[in-house]
Design an enzyme around this catalytic site. Structure first.
Site, PDB file in Angstrom:
ATOM      1  N   TYR B  14       0.835  -1.208   0.000  1.00 32.47           N
ATOM      2  CA  TYR B  14       0.000   0.000   0.000  1.00 32.47           C
ATOM      3  C   TYR B  14       0.869   1.257   0.000  1.00 32.47           C
ATOM      4  O   TYR B  14       0.689   2.153  -0.831  1.00 32.47           O
ATOM      5  CB  TYR B  14      -0.886  -0.039   1.246  1.00 32.47           C
ATOM      6  CG  TYR B  14      -1.794   1.147   1.444  1.00 32.47           C
ATOM      7  CD1 TYR B  14      -2.934   1.314   0.668  1.00 32.47           C
ATOM      8  CD2 TYR B  14      -1.522   2.085   2.431  1.00 32.47           C
ATOM      9  CE1 TYR B  14      -3.782   2.384   0.877  1.00 32.47           C
ATOM     10  CE2 TYR B  14      -2.375   3.155   2.641  1.00 32.47           C
ATOM     11  CZ  TYR B  14      -3.499   3.300   1.856  1.00 32.47           C
ATOM     12  OH  TYR B  14      -4.337   4.365   2.077  1.00 32.47           O
ATOM     13  N   ASP B  38     -11.938   8.119   5.511  1.00 35.60           N
ATOM     14  CA  ASP B  38     -10.675   8.868   5.542  1.00 35.60           C
ATOM     15  C   ASP B  38     -10.980  10.339   5.378  1.00 35.60           C
ATOM     16  O   ASP B  38     -11.271  10.780   4.272  1.00 35.60           O
ATOM     17  CB  ASP B  38      -9.775   8.358   4.401  1.00 35.60           C
ATOM     18  CG  ASP B  38      -8.371   8.945   4.444  1.00 35.60           C
ATOM     19  OD1 ASP B  38      -8.170   9.987   5.110  1.00 35.60           O
ATOM     20  OD2 ASP B  38      -7.491   8.365   3.802  1.00 35.60           O
TER      21      ASP B  38
END
Lengths: 126, 126
Positions: B14, B38
């Site tokens: 990631y 997020d």
């Protein structure tokens, strides 16, 4: 009022309470209906189970300290810390943890999740 | 199979994908029905919104690096990192974040939560 300052203070008080061995001070930070999932993936503890859990976990004394800044979003705090826990065998268990505190509107911790596993633990002699 | 090694590798991939600006590689880590919250406290993004979010967030390039060990519990990874994000104005936004990845049994990230807020951000000139 749930402010970033309040959430930061709650984290500071939590770590200070563990370092002082004051589990009633830990409990004072939690809402009456709080859940504690420690470690993540286990059945959440509630009510009297929470005090029993802390009392057992830190029976021999422990030192905890932040290892980075507390992350403060709208209603949650996430913080990395290291715990050095005295074991009955005379060894010290070192655990690298990330705790999540989710707050209720009154500023109490309604949900705690502790992220760690075997790969985050080491043991050394006292 | 969901192993600690797989979860650790997913975190490494990631961060490497973000550093490479390869948002398709980011998407490959997520389950089809994944949600991305997020920062924590905002409406979770799903489906095409996730790719759009990453594309916009890192349009000017970014550097991300771990600032501590990845915490690996039974089905989740929690990791502290620092993101340095290039802004259109020529400044660099530095954000101290803790991400949580919850995995599905197939080893894909089913739920992501990014913990940070204004107190975790600083800006400097490039």
């Amino acid at each position: 009022m749930l402010t970033p300052e309040h959430m930061q203070q709650t984290v500071d008080r939590y770590l200070a309470a563990i370092n002082a061995g004051d589990m009633q001070a830990v409990m004072a930070l939690y809402a009456d209906d709080a859940s504690v999932e420690d470690p993540v993936g286990t059945e959440p503890k509630r009510g009297d189970e929470i005090l029993e859990f802390y009392t057992n976990a830190f029976a021999g004394g422990a030192r905890v300290e932040l290892t980075g800044p507390v992350r403060l979003s709208a209603r949650a705090a996430a913080f990395p810390f290291r715990a050095e826990i005295n074991r009955p065998e005379g060894q010290i268990l070192i655990v690298e943890v990330i705790d999540i505190f989710e707050f209720d509107p009154a500023g109490k911790v309604a949900r705690m999740m502790a992220h760690f596993g075997p790969s985050n633990m080491t043991v050394r002699n006292a």
